[in-house]
Design a protein around this motif. Structure first.
Motif, PDB file in Angstrom:
ATOM      1  N   ALA A 133       0.733  -1.245  -0.101  1.00  0.00           N
ATOM      2  CA  ALA A 133      -0.092  -0.057   0.130  1.00  0.00           C
ATOM      3  C   ALA A 133       0.945   1.301   0.111  1.00  0.00           C
ATOM      4  CB  ALA A 133      -0.924   0.032   1.232  1.00  0.00           C
ATOM      5  N   ASP A 152       2.262   1.398  -3.584  1.00  0.00           N
ATOM      6  CA  ASP A 152       1.369   1.834  -4.683  1.00  0.00           C
ATOM      7  C   ASP A 152       0.698   2.958  -4.504  1.00  0.00           C
ATOM      8  OD1 ASP A 152       2.261  -0.935  -5.866  1.00  0.00           O
ATOM      9  OD2 ASP A 152       0.465  -1.748  -4.966  1.00  0.00           O
ATOM     10  N   GLU A 153       0.067   3.417  -3.173  1.00  0.00           N
ATOM     11  CA  GLU A 153      -0.806   4.368  -2.910  1.00  0.00           C
ATOM     12  C   GLU A 153      -0.105   5.616  -2.633  1.00  0.00           C
ATOM     13  OE1 GLU A 153      -3.998   4.134  -3.856  1.00  0.00           O
ATOM     14  OE2 GLU A 153      -3.663   2.006  -4.282  1.00  0.00           O
ATOM     15  N   LEU A 154       1.102   5.409  -1.690  1.00  0.00           N
ATOM     16  CA  LEU A 154       1.604   6.635  -1.335  1.00  0.00           C
ATOM     17  C   LEU A 154       2.967   6.973  -2.173  1.00  0.00           C
ATOM     18  CD1 LEU A 154       1.489   6.100   2.336  1.00  0.00           C
ATOM     19  CD2 LEU A 154      -0.083   7.196   1.103  1.00  0.00           C
ATOM     20  N   LEU A 169      -6.064  10.185   4.504  1.00  0.00           N
ATOM     21  CA  LEU A 169      -5.471   8.850   4.586  1.00  0.00           C
ATOM     22  C   LEU A 169      -5.522   8.168   5.737  1.00  0.00           C
ATOM     23  CD1 LEU A 169      -2.509   9.833   2.437  1.00  0.00           C
ATOM     24  CD2 LEU A 169      -4.244   8.437   1.881  1.00  0.00           C
ATOM     25  N   LEU A 184      -5.851   2.003   3.869  1.00  0.00           N
ATOM     26  CA  LEU A 184      -4.663   1.539   2.857  1.00  0.00           C
ATOM     27  C   LEU A 184      -4.453   0.079   2.984  1.00  0.00           C
ATOM     28  CD1 LEU A 184      -1.948   4.446   4.074  1.00  0.00           C
ATOM     29  CD2 LEU A 184      -3.022   4.007   1.635  1.00  0.00           C
ATOM     30  N   GLY A 203      -6.997  -2.207   1.172  1.00  0.00           N
ATOM     31  CA  GLY A 203      -6.903  -1.619  -0.233  1.00  0.00           C
ATOM     32  C   GLY A 203      -5.670  -2.184  -0.898  1.00  0.00           C
TER      33      GLY A 203
END
Length: 568
Positions: A83, A86-88, A177, A182, A185
């Motif tokens: 996470a 990929d997300e941050l 966030l 996180l 997902g």
């Protein structure tokens, strides 16, 4: 089985168990001994402990009414690692900060960050906004995971420092966030495929020094894992030194109660990180309470407690009140401050099954250092211990760095793969502290012919309050913010419960007055509460000075304590 001496047991294990084989390695241009066959990185400890944790099936982490098996914990680590990637958009070498109390998420984050090659920045949960501001600018961490109280202190810095804040527990819902969203997902629950070198940075831990601002101690993966396996070796040699009686049952699974903050090495390294390859269970307390600790130990067959001396003393008193001897305990250790000598025999009497232990280490050494346990400690309660083998070296040096004869007072210096890489952004302080691979600790002591180290004093101007290091200059800098304070000197005051408390002598402007309550109120928000003086002396004349016209902190302290004793 014939009992071996500790030295014989170490030689036997090194010769017969490939896990603990050692070799000479080059670390930053210095040749040191290091373990040859251990995991090379901190996240690799997860896989190394899989079998010891019942192939993931055993309960691993307990907090209040929450429990995670080792497999669930490992999955949470890897999900959060992906996470963050990929997300941050975080990657190898990025510094990611953690600011929270001892929650399970803190442990998950330490391994998740390091799993993709990130660098963990541990933030003291007691710091004020001003103190957090300094550490975040110093570390350049842009992503910070924080619980509610820490989020309150960080939000005023968000725009100024362009921070990405991720809420944890009661910190969720405060920004865009959240930790749980996180993790849930995440696209994968397997270890990230990242090449991490054993000499890459693992973490930055802040340690108070004599310069006012805390120093960021940069720890490497090699340093942390060599410290972990040095402690693991102690558990392997223990039955060789004290063989179990014939027919004795198998020892219980190791289980540790974490009672000190995980942003300090006392909890992270010899408890949390060691628990992975040792197959140990971890129980977190929300807040230290001695009677709660007795109940947790009793009801959960906890075997190990490592805290500051105050906590083992309070545990002893609570156990006496409750009529408990806690037979599951086999280790009660103290670090961060010296345990009063008289307490050693008392603890051994109240907890007859436990080995009473002491230890000394530093953030700069990944907590590895010297220690003593059991009968050896009872016989020598004044000493700090012996060097933990086999990768460390220790010597006592004079001001020029030369080794002094045994029995001579000097500065303790240590060398090995566990030494910090540097102080972050402080090359001069690093060069002064690490010389030719030897870490000058700032502690003064002696070494006898049998290898016992006695620590007698500190070169550093530090107060150790309940195991928490407080820089005198940090306190003095805050006091000088007050317009009526012309000079200030902070120093340790003996305290029966905490070991040392914060004392201060200030010179006030002519005609002004100041009470302890007034200075406490003034310092609120400028200085963490544990650093705020609890003893105050004031005068309108200059403070005592030495021959070089510098404030003589030792003389001031002696004069203030004499005044205090005279009042009693």
């Amino acid at each position: 089985m014939t009992a071996m001496t500790p030295e014989e047991a170490v030689r036997h294990v090194l010769a017969t168990d490939p896990t603990f084989a050692i070799q000479d390695v080059d670390v930053r241009g210095v040749t040191v001994k290091a373990f040859q066959n251990i995991p090379g990185t901190v996240p690799a400890l997860l896989a190394a402990g899989w079998e010891r944790h019942g192939n993931g099936k055993l309960d691993y982490l307990s907090y209040e009414d929450e429990t995670l098996t080792y497999a669930e914990f490992t999955e949470a680590v890897y999900r959060m690692a992906h996470a963050m990637q990929d997300e941050l958009g975080l990657g190898k070498g990025d510094r990611v900060a953690i600011a929270m109390r001892n929650y399970p998420e803190l442990m998950i984050l330490v391994l998740a960050i390091s799993s993709f090659g990130g660098v963990v920045v541990f933030l003291n949960a007691w710091w004020t906004t001003e103190e957090l501001d300094y550490a975040l600018q110093d570390s350049a961490a842009k992503a910070i995971f924080a619980d509610g109280p820490r989020m309150d202190r960080l939000l005023p810095l968000r725009e100024k420092l362009r921070l990405t804040l991720i809420g944890v527990r009661d910190g969720e819902g405060r920004t865009a966030l959240d930790f749980n969203a996180l993790r849930q997902g995440a696209a994968s629950d397997i270890a990230p495929e990242v090449e991490i070198d054993t000499d890459d940075d693992f973490a930055v831990m802040y340690s108070s020094g004599t310069t006012g601002h805390p120093k960021g101690v940069v720890q490497t993966h090699r340093g942390a894992v060599n410290a972990v396996f040095s402690w693991l070796l102690q558990s392997v040699i223990a039955p060789l030194v004290e063989p179990p009686e014939e027919g004795a049952p198998e020892p219980p699974r190791p289980s540790a109660l974490v009672v000190t903050p995980l942003f300090h090495v006392t909890a992270t390294h010899p408890l949390f990180l060691l628990s992975l390859p040792a197959g140990a269970k971890i129980t977190l307390m929300r807040k230290w309470d001695a009677e709660d600790a007795v109940r947790l130990i009793r009801d959960n067959n906890i075997t190990r407690l490592l805290g500051v001396p105050t906590q083992s003393a309070e545990l002893m008193e609570a156990a006496r009140r409750m009529g408990e001897t806690l037979p599951s305990m086999d280790y009660i250790g103290a670090g961060g401050a010296k345990r009063p000598a008289a307490q050693v025999a008392q603890l051994a009497e109240v907890f007859p099954n436990a080995g009473i232990a002491t230890g000394w280490g530093m953030t700069e050494t990944n907590a590895l250092g010297i220690g003593l346990i059991g009968d050896e400690y009872k016989a020598r309660p004044e000493v700090a211990g012996k060097l933990h083998p086999p990768v460390q070296e220790l010597r006592i040096i004079d001001d020029d760095g030369n080794a002094v004869p045994n029995g001579t007072l000097g500065e303790i210096a240590v060398k090995g793969p566990h030494i910090m890489r540097c102080y972050l952004n402080k090359p001069e302080a690093t060069a002064q502290t690490v010389v030719d691979g030897w870490l000058r600790t700032g502690d003064l002591g002696t070494l006898d012919d049998d290898g016992y180290v006695t620590i007698l004093d500190r070169k550093k101007n530090i107060i150790i309050r309940g195991g928490e290091n407080i820089a005198c200059l940090d306190v003095e800098g805050a006091l000088h913010r007050h317009s009526d304070v012309l000079e200030a000197a902070a120093f340790p005051v003996p305290d029966d419960r905490l070991g040392e408390a914060v004392g201060a002598m200030v010179q006030l402007r002519e005609g002004s007055k100041m009470t302890l309550a007034e200075i406490t109120a003034f310092l609120d928000g400028h200085l963490a509460k544990f650093k705020t003086p609890t003893h105050l002396w004031t005068q309108h004349t200059p403070l005592i000075r030495g021959a070089t016209d510098k404030i003589d902190r030792r003389a001031i302290r002696a004069a203030c304590l004499d005044k205090q004793e005279a009042k009693v």
